[in-house]
Write a protein that holds these residues in place. Structure first.
Motif: not given
Length: 61
Positions: A45-61
């Motif tokens: 079954i082909p895997a689909v990579t979900p689009p990157a979440d623009p709200d997630e930049d890797g830093s804690a809020h």
């Protein structure tokens, strides 16, 4: 009335009932061919990579 399906390996019409111990396949041969294809990882079954979440930049809020 019994349900009739196509053998997934050869396409032959097969009765889907307890009388057919190979169901949904028409024979032991077709069942083994399908098992061999599965074991060789020919089914996937082909895997689909979900689009990157623009709200997630890797830093804690």
């Amino acid at each position: 009335m019994a349900t009739v399906v196509d053998c997934p390996t050869c396409g032959k019409k097969v009765e889907w009932s307890e009388k057919n111990k190979y169901r949904p396949f028409c024979s032991e041969r077709c069942k083994q061919i399908d098992l061999g294809a599965w074991a060789e990882e020919k089914y996937s079954i082909p895997a689909v990579t979900p689009p990157a979440d623009p709200d997630e930049d890797g830093s804690a809020h």
